[in-house]
Scaffold this active site. Structure first.
Site, PDB file in Angstrom:
ATOM      1  N   HIS A  13       0.819  -1.221   0.000  1.00 37.53           N
ATOM      2  CA  HIS A  13       0.000   0.000   0.000  1.00 37.53           C
ATOM      3  C   HIS A  13       0.856   1.275   0.000  1.00 37.53           C
ATOM      4  CE1 HIS A  13      -3.479  -2.454   1.245  1.00 37.53           C
ATOM      5  NE2 HIS A  13      -2.729  -2.974   2.190  1.00 37.53           N
ATOM      6  N   ASP A  14       1.615   1.442   1.074  1.00 41.21           N
ATOM      7  CA  ASP A  14       2.218   2.752   1.342  1.00 41.21           C
ATOM      8  C   ASP A  14       3.320   3.166   0.360  1.00 41.21           C
ATOM      9  OD1 ASP A  14       0.462   3.031   3.443  1.00 41.21           O
ATOM     10  OD2 ASP A  14       1.873   2.316   4.953  1.00 41.21           O
TER      11      ASP A  14
END
Ligand code: BDR
Ligand code: CA
Length: 313
Positions: free
Chosen positions: A243-244
């Site tokens: 995700h990040d």
């Protein structure tokens, strides 16, 4: 072009850790002014420690790390040890950090930096609940117009939710903070689950991290080995979603991503849909657009970039 000045606001988290590594490996594109920790995946005493562990893994001990909010603005903290393990960084065995935690509170560092640096030259990169950012905007509204861009990981529209049927974790943990940021008028780009669930670490991609043969490459492979079991079991997916790191990859090469500038609102009242991000993807309302909502990425290009950068550390 000169590198963009960024502040990474984070709750590491294996995927946060990879995002930090990607940023620290890309000094010609992003200059990390500081890392501000927030409670999220695990409590604050662990997220601030994990941020320092990762700086030491990258051998970038001159990056200042600050501790911020211990809990959401108005709610009890919800954590995600079921995803990230007890420490938040389960997987590799990494030494306890020796570099110090800064004395200044993360919120004050964000405010001071935005007031000191020239207006429009600092980008905020929130990778966790938006508590620190909202607290800074509340305490010092004058900084909002000085922010170059907020590029955040959070929300979902087509993928709906991961922590509840309708909410993504970062927004769910502190929906009031998310609402403050989304309504702030700042220039916002969002990486929702719609794009991050396409950034999957397949076995072949993880083998490439491991094959770097460096402490960083091996640690990232081991973090991913741990982190992926949750998504494989839950979604039957091909590996862990990173995700990040999409936030940092967007700053390095925005051409890897596509999205739409639309209205995004957060549900803060309903028990059923608390923390849901309602994105007007089809532009069927007359609500004003307030965020670039990313929907797709060139996954192979993203992993090529990430692998090459991790290999620099
Ligand atoms: C987000 O929640 C955390 O578990 C991850 O670090 C990421 O920031 C994904 O929903
Ligand atoms: Ca995170």
């Amino acid at each position: 072009m000169a590198p963009r000045n960024i502040i990474i606001d984070t709750d590491p988290g294996q995927d946060d850790a990879v995002a930090i590594l990607l940023a620290l490996a890309s000094p010609e594109k992003v200059h990390v002014l500081g890392i501000t920790a927030v409670a999220g995946n695990v409590p604050l005493d662990l997220t601030q420690k994990n941020a320092r562990i990762i700086c030491e893994l990258a051998q970038k001990t001159d990056v200042p790390v600050f501790a911020g909010a211990k809990r959401p603005l108005e709610r009890t903290l919800v954590t995600a040890e079921h995803v990230h393990g007890k420490t938040g960084l389960d997987g590799p065995t990494l030494p306890a950090p020796e570099m110090p935690l800064q004395d200044q509170h993360a919120v004050d560092f964000i405010i001071e930096t935005l007031r000191t640096e020239p207006a429009g030259t600092v980008t905020l990169c929130p990778l966790g609940p938006l508590t620190n950012i909202a607290a800074a905007f509340n305490k010092a509204p004058d900084i909002i117009e000085r922010v170059q861009e907020v590029v955040l990981m959070g929300g979902a529209y087509f993928e709906v939710g991961n922590i509840t049927p309708t909410a993504e974790f970062n927004i769910y943990v502190d929906p009031e903070a998310a609402e403050i940021v989304l309504k702030s008028g700042a220039n916002i780009t969002m990486m929702p689950l719609d794009v991050t669930h396409k950034a999957l670490v397949t076995k072949e991609r993880n083998d490439r991290f491991r094959a770097l043969g460096t402490p960083v490459g091996i640690a990232v492979a081991e973090m991913t080995d741990f982190f992926e079991r949750f998504d494989r079991e839950k979604y039957g997916s091909d590996g862990a979603p990173l995700h990040d790191p999409t936030v940092i990859a967007y700053l390095i090469n925005p051409k890897l991503f596509t999205g739409r500038y639309v209205n995004v609102e957060v549900e803060t009242k309903s028990d059923l849909t608390l923390g849901m991000t309602v994105a007007d993807w089809w532009r069927v309302s007359d609500r004003d657009p307030n965020a670039m909502f990313i929907g797709d990425l060139d996954a192979d290009g993203f992993f090529d970039l990430l692998t090459e950068r991790l290999g620099r550390l």
